[in-house]
Design a protein around this motif. Structure first.
Motif, PDB file in Angstrom:
ATOM      1  N   LEU A 180      12.299  19.910 -36.079  1.00  0.00           N
ATOM      2  CA  LEU A 180      12.998  18.945 -35.227  1.00  0.00           C
ATOM      3  C   LEU A 180      14.062  19.643 -34.382  1.00  0.00           C
ATOM      4  O   LEU A 180      14.165  19.412 -33.179  1.00  0.00           O
ATOM      5  N   TYR A 181      14.853  20.496 -35.031  1.00  0.00           N
ATOM      6  CA  TYR A 181      15.876  21.262 -34.327  1.00  0.00           C
ATOM      7  C   TYR A 181      15.358  22.673 -34.059  1.00  0.00           C
ATOM      8  O   TYR A 181      14.820  23.320 -34.955  1.00  0.00           O
ATOM      9  N   ALA A 182      15.572  23.140 -32.833  1.00  0.00           N
ATOM     10  CA  ALA A 182      15.184  24.511 -32.502  1.00  0.00           C
ATOM     11  C   ALA A 182      16.254  25.497 -32.954  1.00  0.00           C
ATOM     12  O   ALA A 182      15.936  26.589 -33.445  1.00  0.00           O
ATOM     13  N   GLU A 183      17.529  25.109 -32.779  1.00  0.00           N
ATOM     14  CA  GLU A 183      18.635  25.985 -33.133  1.00  0.00           C
ATOM     15  C   GLU A 183      19.774  25.149 -33.716  1.00  0.00           C
ATOM     16  O   GLU A 183      20.017  24.035 -33.258  1.00  0.00           O
ATOM     17  N   VAL A 184      20.456  25.712 -34.717  1.00  0.00           N
ATOM     18  CA  VAL A 184      21.559  25.015 -35.383  1.00  0.00           C
ATOM     19  C   VAL A 184      22.796  25.913 -35.379  1.00  0.00           C
ATOM     20  O   VAL A 184      22.696  27.120 -35.649  1.00  0.00           O
ATOM     21  N   PHE A 185      23.967  25.313 -35.107  1.00  0.00           N
ATOM     22  CA  PHE A 185      25.205  26.076 -34.959  1.00  0.00           C
ATOM     23  C   PHE A 185      26.301  25.532 -35.879  1.00  0.00           C
ATOM     24  O   PHE A 185      26.293  24.368 -36.244  1.00  0.00           O
ATOM     25  N   GLU A 186      27.246  26.409 -36.201  1.00  0.00           N
ATOM     26  CA  GLU A 186      28.329  26.032 -37.112  1.00  0.00           C
ATOM     27  C   GLU A 186      29.299  25.041 -36.481  1.00  0.00           C
ATOM     28  O   GLU A 186      29.830  24.176 -37.170  1.00  0.00           O
ATOM     29  N   THR A 187      29.549  25.184 -35.190  1.00  0.00           N
ATOM     30  CA  THR A 187      30.560  24.357 -34.524  1.00  0.00           C
ATOM     31  C   THR A 187      30.025  23.728 -33.245  1.00  0.00           C
ATOM     32  O   THR A 187      29.032  24.193 -32.671  1.00  0.00           O
ATOM     33  N   ILE A 188      30.730  22.695 -32.783  1.00  0.00           N
ATOM     34  CA  ILE A 188      30.377  22.048 -31.520  1.00  0.00           C
ATOM     35  C   ILE A 188      30.587  23.008 -30.354  1.00  0.00           C
ATOM     36  O   ILE A 188      29.836  22.995 -29.376  1.00  0.00           O
ATOM     37  N   GLU A 189      31.602  23.863 -30.471  1.00  0.00           N
ATOM     38  CA  GLU A 189      31.879  24.826 -29.404  1.00  0.00           C
ATOM     39  C   GLU A 189      30.701  25.785 -29.215  1.00  0.00           C
ATOM     40  O   GLU A 189      30.280  26.051 -28.082  1.00  0.00           O
ATOM     41  N   LEU A 190      30.173  26.299 -30.313  1.00  0.00           N
ATOM     42  CA  LEU A 190      29.017  27.192 -30.238  1.00  0.00           C
ATOM     43  C   LEU A 190      27.787  26.436 -29.737  1.00  0.00           C
ATOM     44  O   LEU A 190      26.987  26.975 -28.967  1.00  0.00           O
ATOM     45  N   LEU A 191      27.670  25.195 -30.161  1.00  0.00           N
ATOM     46  CA  LEU A 191      26.569  24.343 -29.699  1.00  0.00           C
ATOM     47  C   LEU A 191      26.608  24.195 -28.185  1.00  0.00           C
ATOM     48  O   LEU A 191      25.610  24.439 -27.490  1.00  0.00           O
ATOM     49  N   ASP A 192      27.758  23.824 -27.657  1.00  0.00           N
ATOM     50  CA  ASP A 192      27.881  23.589 -26.218  1.00  0.00           C
ATOM     51  C   ASP A 192      27.657  24.867 -25.408  1.00  0.00           C
ATOM     52  O   ASP A 192      27.047  24.829 -24.333  1.00  0.00           O
ATOM     53  N   HIS A 193      28.156  25.972 -25.904  1.00  0.00           N
ATOM     54  CA  HIS A 193      27.958  27.246 -25.217  1.00  0.00           C
ATOM     55  C   HIS A 193      26.467  27.549 -25.083  1.00  0.00           C
ATOM     56  O   HIS A 193      25.999  27.946 -24.003  1.00  0.00           O
ATOM     57  N   SER A 194      25.724  27.338 -26.151  1.00  0.00           N
ATOM     58  CA  SER A 194      24.288  27.632 -26.139  1.00  0.00           C
ATOM     59  C   SER A 194      23.502  26.639 -25.280  1.00  0.00           C
ATOM     60  O   SER A 194      22.546  27.017 -24.614  1.00  0.00           O
ATOM     61  N   VAL A 195      23.930  25.373 -25.299  1.00  0.00           N
ATOM     62  CA  VAL A 195      23.268  24.370 -24.459  1.00  0.00           C
ATOM     63  C   VAL A 195      23.417  24.739 -22.991  1.00  0.00           C
ATOM     64  O   VAL A 195      22.451  24.671 -22.211  1.00  0.00           O
ATOM     65  N   VAL A 196      24.622  25.137 -22.596  1.00  0.00           N
ATOM     66  CA  VAL A 196      24.872  25.528 -21.200  1.00  0.00           C
ATOM     67  C   VAL A 196      24.047  26.752 -20.833  1.00  0.00           C
ATOM     68  O   VAL A 196      23.392  26.795 -19.774  1.00  0.00           O
ATOM     69  N   GLN A 197      24.049  27.765 -21.678  1.00  0.00           N
ATOM     70  CA  GLN A 197      23.287  28.982 -21.405  1.00  0.00           C
ATOM     71  C   GLN A 197      21.802  28.694 -21.270  1.00  0.00           C
ATOM     72  O   GLN A 197      21.137  29.146 -20.326  1.00  0.00           O
ATOM     73  N   PHE A 198      21.274  27.941 -22.214  1.00  0.00           N
ATOM     74  CA  PHE A 198      19.847  27.656 -22.241  1.00  0.00           C
ATOM     75  C   PHE A 198      19.421  26.800 -21.054  1.00  0.00           C
ATOM     76  O   PHE A 198      18.420  27.090 -20.383  1.00  0.00           O
ATOM     77  N   SER A 199      20.171  25.728 -20.789  1.00  0.00           N
ATOM     78  CA  SER A 199      19.806  24.818 -19.696  1.00  0.00           C
ATOM     79  C   SER A 199      19.928  25.506 -18.345  1.00  0.00           C
ATOM     80  O   SER A 199      19.117  25.279 -17.441  1.00  0.00           O
ATOM     81  N   THR A 200      20.929  26.390 -18.196  1.00  0.00           N
ATOM     82  CA  THR A 200      21.093  27.129 -16.945  1.00  0.00           C
ATOM     83  C   THR A 200      19.911  28.065 -16.709  1.00  0.00           C
ATOM     84  O   THR A 200      19.383  28.157 -15.595  1.00  0.00           O
ATOM     85  N   LYS A 201      19.504  28.758 -17.747  1.00  0.00           N
ATOM     86  CA  LYS A 201      18.354  29.657 -17.633  1.00  0.00           C
ATOM     87  C   LYS A 201      17.080  28.864 -17.335  1.00  0.00           C
ATOM     88  O   LYS A 201      16.288  29.239 -16.459  1.00  0.00           O
ATOM     89  N   LEU A 202      16.899  27.755 -18.035  1.00  0.00           N
ATOM     90  CA  LEU A 202      15.699  26.937 -17.842  1.00  0.00           C
ATOM     91  C   LEU A 202      15.643  26.391 -16.413  1.00  0.00           C
ATOM     92  O   LEU A 202      14.580  26.358 -15.785  1.00  0.00           O
ATOM     93  N   ALA A 203      16.796  25.986 -15.889  1.00  0.00           N
ATOM     94  CA  ALA A 203      16.861  25.413 -14.545  1.00  0.00           C
ATOM     95  C   ALA A 203      16.579  26.439 -13.455  1.00  0.00           C
ATOM     96  O   ALA A 203      16.328  26.079 -12.304  1.00  0.00           O
ATOM     97  N   SER A 204      16.601  27.717 -13.816  1.00  0.00           N
ATOM     98  CA  SER A 204      16.343  28.771 -12.834  1.00  0.00           C
ATOM     99  C   SER A 204      14.851  29.081 -12.680  1.00  0.00           C
ATOM    100  O   SER A 204      14.454  29.813 -11.786  1.00  0.00           O
ATOM    101  N   TYR A 205      14.039  28.512 -13.549  1.00  0.00           N
ATOM    102  CA  TYR A 205      12.602  28.768 -13.507  1.00  0.00           C
ATOM    103  C   TYR A 205      11.924  27.894 -12.456  1.00  0.00           C
ATOM    104  O   TYR A 205      12.512  26.944 -11.931  1.00  0.00           O
ATOM    105  N   ASN A 206      10.675  28.189 -12.168  1.00  0.00           N
ATOM    106  CA  ASN A 206       9.888  27.436 -11.191  1.00  0.00           C
ATOM    107  C   ASN A 206       9.756  25.970 -11.626  1.00  0.00           C
ATOM    108  O   ASN A 206       9.134  25.691 -12.659  1.00  0.00           O
ATOM    109  N   PRO A 207      10.317  25.031 -10.859  1.00  0.00           N
ATOM    110  CA  PRO A 207      10.254  23.616 -11.248  1.00  0.00           C
ATOM    111  C   PRO A 207       8.830  23.105 -11.445  1.00  0.00           C
ATOM    112  O   PRO A 207       8.579  22.290 -12.343  1.00  0.00           O
ATOM    113  N   GLN A 208       7.904  23.575 -10.619  1.00  0.00           N
ATOM    114  CA  GLN A 208       6.513  23.123 -10.749  1.00  0.00           C
ATOM    115  C   GLN A 208       5.912  23.608 -12.059  1.00  0.00           C
ATOM    116  O   GLN A 208       5.173  22.870 -12.719  1.00  0.00           O
ATOM    117  N   ALA A 209       6.242  24.848 -12.436  1.00  0.00           N
ATOM    118  CA  ALA A 209       5.742  25.381 -13.701  1.00  0.00           C
ATOM    119  C   ALA A 209       6.302  24.582 -14.879  1.00  0.00           C
ATOM    120  O   ALA A 209       5.587  24.290 -15.844  1.00  0.00           O
TER     121      ALA A 209
END
Length: 255
Positions: A180-209
């Motif tokens: 259900l969960y892909a990644e689990v973090f100790e704190t909300i701060e670490l969670l948010d940092h990873s969400v931002v990093q991941f979503s930013t990288k994902l948004a840089s990929y080809n939208p059609q792909a």
């Protein structure tokens, strides 16, 4: 502004739409808020300025306590029951058919429909506090509407384990082990940092792909448009039973 109907806000930045819902009652969903979130996901699906969607909830307590208990208690006939339980069926189908990949940011506990929302996300980040529970059998109904989404993520065996032991919490670690969960973090701060990093990288990929990948991820779920409504009707009937009414009254007194 947050009131008894809850709140919903969307911020679009760098091709990422962050949708945040909130409600004073442990981020539970009255039908009006469910409908707003469903409509927002549907609108973002056709927004060319958006490549990725992040779903989150307000505060630092529960991620989502599921459907509104007060509205559940108010159901008095089969039509009202179907309408009540179809709220989550419409939301899950909107998430399933959305052309954008959806990231779940689960900062706290999720119950019932909250587990369904997490299951309908395409990739989920959570904290160690994000335990999950399917409590429906304890009040005389069952997780019928969300079951297809939950089973698709964690398998029928794990879904059954949760459903038949409705008072037991499953840890975030267990949820990660089951998929259900892909990644689990100790704190909300670490969670948010990873969400931002991941979503930013994902948004840089080809939208059609990404859109084509979304279709592949959800292959085989085309019957959910009718299946989830059929499941809503089952719950809508069960909530009218004497057993369920009695269980709900006992639950209300214990609150």
């Amino acid at each position: 502004m947050q009131d008894t109907k809850g709140s919903l806000t969307t911020v679009i930045e760098n091709k990422i739409a962050t949708v945040e819902f909130g409600h004073p009652a442990s981020n539970s969903f009255p039908r009006s808020l469910l409908d707003k979130l469903t409509a927002e996901i549907t609108a973002l699906s056709s927004n060319d300025e958006v490549v990725v969607i992040v779903i989150k909830s307000s505060g630092t307590g529960a991620f989502c306590a599921g459907a509104s208990f007060d509205e559940l208690l108010a159901v008095s006939n089969a039509e009202e029951g179907l309408n009540f339980f179809s709220g989550f069926s419409h939301l899950i189908n909107a998430m399933r058919t959305c052309s954008k990949l959806i990231i779940g940011r689960i900062h706290g506990k999720a119950v019932g429909g909250g587990v369904g929302i997490a299951s309908a996300c395409d990739y989920v980040f959570a904290t160690e506090n994000a335990a999950i529970k399917l409590s429906e059998l304890a009040i005389g109904i069952g997780p019928f509407v969300i079951e297809p989404a939950v089973s698709r993520k964690i398998g029928t065996t794990a879904m059954t384990e949760m459903t038949l032991n409705p008072l037991k919490w499953k840890s975030a670690t267990w949820a990660q082990q089951k998929g259900l969960y892909a990644e689990v973090f100790e704190t909300i701060e670490l969670l948010d940092h990873s969400v931002v990093q991941f979503s930013t990288k994902l948004a840089s990929y080809n939208p059609q792909a990404l859109q084509e990948m979304k279709k592949v991820i959800w292959e085989g779920t085309e019957d959910w448009e009718t299946l989830l409504l059929e499941r809503a009707a089952i719950s809508g009937q069960l909530v009218l039973s004497d057993f369920t009414k009695s269980a709900l009254e006992q639950f209300k007194k214990a609150k």
